[in-house]
Design an enzyme around this catalytic site. Structure first.
Site, PDB file in Angstrom:
ATOM      1  N   LYS A 124       0.871  -1.195   0.000  1.00 47.37           N
ATOM      2  CA  LYS A 124       0.000   0.000   0.000  1.00 47.37           C
ATOM      3  C   LYS A 124       0.895   1.227   0.000  1.00 47.37           C
ATOM      4  O   LYS A 124       2.027   1.170   0.469  1.00 47.37           O
ATOM      5  CB  LYS A 124      -0.871   0.019   1.262  1.00 47.37           C
ATOM      6  CG  LYS A 124      -2.113   0.872   1.133  1.00 47.37           C
ATOM      7  CD  LYS A 124      -3.225   0.108   0.443  1.00 47.37           C
ATOM      8  CE  LYS A 124      -4.440   0.952   0.169  1.00 47.37           C
ATOM      9  NZ  LYS A 124      -5.570   0.107  -0.276  1.00 47.37           N
ATOM     10  N   ASP A 164      -7.039   4.254  -4.476  1.00 52.05           N
ATOM     11  CA  ASP A 164      -7.718   4.091  -3.180  1.00 52.05           C
ATOM     12  C   ASP A 164      -8.341   5.463  -2.920  1.00 52.05           C
ATOM     13  O   ASP A 164      -8.561   6.225  -3.878  1.00 52.05           O
ATOM     14  CB  ASP A 164      -6.720   3.664  -2.091  1.00 52.05           C
ATOM     15  CG  ASP A 164      -7.406   3.190  -0.800  1.00 52.05           C
ATOM     16  OD1 ASP A 164      -7.823   2.027  -0.741  1.00 52.05           O
ATOM     17  OD2 ASP A 164      -7.549   4.000   0.149  1.00 52.05           O
ATOM     18  N   GLY A 235     -20.229   7.015   2.660  1.00 50.65           N
ATOM     19  CA  GLY A 235     -19.324   7.508   1.627  1.00 50.65           C
ATOM     20  C   GLY A 235     -20.121   7.838   0.379  1.00 50.65           C
ATOM     21  O   GLY A 235     -21.317   7.542   0.276  1.00 50.65           O
ATOM     22  N   PHE A 236     -19.458   8.476  -0.574  1.00 49.67           N
ATOM     23  CA  PHE A 236     -20.066   8.574  -1.914  1.00 49.67           C
ATOM     24  C   PHE A 236     -18.949   8.614  -2.943  1.00 49.67           C
ATOM     25  O   PHE A 236     -18.987   9.306  -3.936  1.00 49.67           O
ATOM     26  CB  PHE A 236     -21.048   9.745  -2.026  1.00 49.67           C
ATOM     27  CG  PHE A 236     -20.443  11.115  -2.052  1.00 49.67           C
ATOM     28  CD1 PHE A 236     -19.787  11.602  -0.951  1.00 49.67           C
ATOM     29  CD2 PHE A 236     -20.550  11.941  -3.167  1.00 49.67           C
ATOM     30  CE1 PHE A 236     -19.226  12.874  -0.955  1.00 49.67           C
ATOM     31  CE2 PHE A 236     -20.007  13.224  -3.191  1.00 49.67           C
ATOM     32  CZ  PHE A 236     -19.338  13.686  -2.072  1.00 49.67           C
ATOM     33  N   GLY A 237     -17.920   7.776  -2.674  1.00 46.75           N
ATOM     34  CA  GLY A 237     -16.794   7.678  -3.592  1.00 46.75           C
ATOM     35  C   GLY A 237     -16.941   6.494  -4.513  1.00 46.75           C
ATOM     36  O   GLY A 237     -18.052   6.011  -4.765  1.00 46.75           O
ATOM     37  N   ASN A 238     -15.818   6.028  -4.987  1.00 48.69           N
ATOM     38  CA  ASN A 238     -15.776   4.948  -5.969  1.00 48.69           C
ATOM     39  C   ASN A 238     -16.524   3.697  -5.497  1.00 48.69           C
ATOM     40  O   ASN A 238     -17.336   3.130  -6.220  1.00 48.69           O
ATOM     41  CB  ASN A 238     -14.289   4.651  -6.237  1.00 48.69           C
ATOM     42  CG  ASN A 238     -14.103   3.469  -7.142  1.00 48.69           C
ATOM     43  OD1 ASN A 238     -14.043   2.337  -6.680  1.00 48.69           O
ATOM     44  ND2 ASN A 238     -14.048   3.711  -8.430  1.00 48.69           N
ATOM     45  N   VAL A 239     -16.252   3.288  -4.269  1.00 43.98           N
ATOM     46  CA  VAL A 239     -16.833   2.039  -3.772  1.00 43.98           C
ATOM     47  C   VAL A 239     -18.336   2.198  -3.532  1.00 43.98           C
ATOM     48  O   VAL A 239     -19.147   1.347  -3.927  1.00 43.98           O
ATOM     49  CB  VAL A 239     -16.109   1.588  -2.484  1.00 43.98           C
ATOM     50  CG1 VAL A 239     -16.722   0.299  -1.956  1.00 43.98           C
ATOM     51  CG2 VAL A 239     -14.619   1.401  -2.741  1.00 43.98           C
ATOM     52  N   ALA A 240     -18.718   3.304  -2.892  1.00 45.80           N
ATOM     53  CA  ALA A 240     -20.133   3.556  -2.581  1.00 45.80           C
ATOM     54  C   ALA A 240     -20.961   3.602  -3.863  1.00 45.80           C
ATOM     55  O   ALA A 240     -22.068   3.053  -3.939  1.00 45.80           O
ATOM     56  CB  ALA A 240     -20.265   4.867  -1.820  1.00 45.80           C
TER      57      ALA A 240
END
Ligand code: NDP
Ligand code: 2IT
Length: 445
Positions: A124, A164, A235-240
């Protein structure tokens, strides 16, 4: 294995690295029985060797903003373990980034990557640079400066970074451009690349899609599905975004999203145009979800609060570490939630995990639930190596298959005497056994 001694020694060596120590403790508690039943792991010092990264590169990134002011940020790459394949894991750009956070993420990545069935080790990296509010030119200059250092230790068969928090397609593009120029080669050294230059279809959606495929398997163990379920997402990013799209497709209703400033409750469901609106909001580098409530009057914004107080059937934390605590877990249990699946890395505190498990709620840990992102990165590496591109259907089918196989590994290694599936134990034991046996095979290095 003397668990307490190992943990105490580690704490003495790395005081204050709380996230890292939290992640190590959870894994060691899960694998204690397996290690005690197999003394050859202790004889070979596997645990002591596994909990320390192979190496850590730290560096500075001096860069100039659009007004000509000079800034200096810190950069890191933690190469944790490459027993089963090249180091693999994302880069995080967020002001909270420090060595403890990157070591926790790199450590988790070892087991997650082992679970994917693909040959990838764990790593990472990232920086305390905050992309929020920066112009594209500033982000480009920063990414180029970051790569000037990173280039020395990465390579398509050595270490393959990806995105990430704070690192999406735009940043990967700038990083890749500089890598290509410096290394004078066009290889799969980063994943999450653009579709026209080596990226894989489905990679942007993969973490959220995979998380929902995994949660679907969890629900199926109880004869349940997403159809008609209400779902809280943070969240409201890539994953969300990927998770919300897939839940909607499967007949569920996502009623919350959140940012660091608070959460949105939309009882009518966040789907279709509303997801498109959120994507626009994000692309504009806004760091708040509040405008959503102005755009869609049926929604309410709760400042400074987290979505876990809303009555839902399923909770998908998709923002960041330690964003769901014991009190939140109790709220979820009391409100009748039946499943919590972690789209983010370590979003639930240890106390929250215990509360959910003690109440026999289905609980899926990040390293199993969100492994679809890195798994699809692995599929991107395969396509790059073959110099071919698979179709959306092919990649999605492979992702779905991998998520099912991770679920099976958790059931196999985590089912308790009373039939309750301890997914934390299942994921940790399955990942550990693969990596530990590979380390044994390769000798003391
Ligand atoms: P993004 O940057 O796309 O989105 C992150 C989201 O979390 C944003 O809504 C962000 O809000 C919020 N957030 C970030 N930091 C904080 C904080 N300190 N407090 C509260 N909210 C915060 O990142 P991703 O969607 O890619 O990542 C989300 C999680 O999923 C992380 O835990 C990441 O490690 C994990 N993950 C990501 C994978 C991937 O492929 N991208 C794969 C597997 C796991 P804001 O931007 O407003 O700060
Ligand atoms: O946490 C993660 O698994 C990621 N951020 C994705 C890593 C990757 O290499 O795709």
């Amino acid at each position: 294995m003397d668990l307490n001694k190992i943990l105490n020694d580690l704490e003495a060596k790395h005081p204050g690295e709380n996230e890292y120590l939290q992640a190590v403790r959870e894994v060691l508690e899960s694998i204690e029985d397996v290690v005690n039943e197999n003394p050859h792991f202790s004889t070979a010092g596997i645990i002591e060797r596994l909990v320390e990264p192979d190496r850590v590169l730290t560096f500075k990134i001096p860069w100039m903003d659009d007004e000509g002011n000079v800034h200096v940020n810190l950069g890191y790459r933690v190469q944790f373990n490459n027993a089963i394949g090249p180091y693999k894991g994302g880069l995080r750009f967020h002001p909270s980034v420090n060595l403890s956070i990157l070591k926790f993420l790199g450590f988790e990545q070892i087991f997650k990557n082992a679970l994917t069935t693909l040959p990838m080790g764990g790593g990472k990296g990232g920086s305390d640079f905050n992309p929020k509010g920066k112009s594209d030119a500033e982000i480009m200059r920063f990414c180029q400066g970051f790569m000037l250092e990173l280039v020395h230790i990465i390579g398509p068969d050595t270490d393959v970074p990806a995105g990430d928090i704070g690192v999406g397609g735009k940043e990967i593009g700038y990083l890749y451009g500089m890598y290509k120029k410096l290394a004078r080669e066009h290889t799969g050294v980063l994943t999450g690349k653009g579709l026209n230059w080596g990226g894989s279809l489905i990679r942007p959606e993969a973490t959220g899609f995979g998380a929902v495929y995994f949660a679907q398997e969890m629900l199926a163990t109880k004869g349940e599905s997403f159809k008609g379920k209400t779902v809280a997402v943070s969240g409201f990013g890539n994953v969300a975004w990927g998770a919300a799209s897939k839940v909607t497709e499967l007949g569920g209703k996502v009623v919350t999203i959140s940012g660091p400033d608070g959460y949105i409750h939309d009882p009518e469901g966040i789907s279709g145009d509303k997801i498109d609106y959120l994507l626009e909001l994000r692309a504009s580098n806004m760091d708040v979800v509040e405008p959503y409530a102005e755009e869609f009057p049926e929604a309410t914004f709760f400042a400074g609060k987290r979505p876990w107080e809303v009555k839902v059937d399923v909770a998908l934390p998709c923002a960041t570490q330690n964003e769901l605590d014991e009190n939140d877990a109790r709220n979820l249990v009391e409100n009748g939630c039946i499943c919590v699946a972690e789209g983010a890395n370590m979003p639930s505190t240890p106390e929250a995990v215990h509360t959910l498990q003690n109440n026999k709620i289905l609980f899926g840990p990040g390293k199993a639930v969100n492994a679809g992102g890195v798994a699809t990165s692995g599929l991107e590496m395969t396509q790059n190596a073959m110099k071919l591109a698979w179709t959306t259907e092919e990649v999605d089918a492979k992702l779905h298959h991998i998520m099912k196989s991770i679920h099976e590994a958790c059931v196999k290694n985590g089912t308790q005497a009373d039939g309750y599936i301890d997914y934390v134990k299942g994921a940790n034991v399955a990942g550990f056994l693969k990596v530990a046996n590979a380390m044994l095979d390769q000798g003391l290095i």
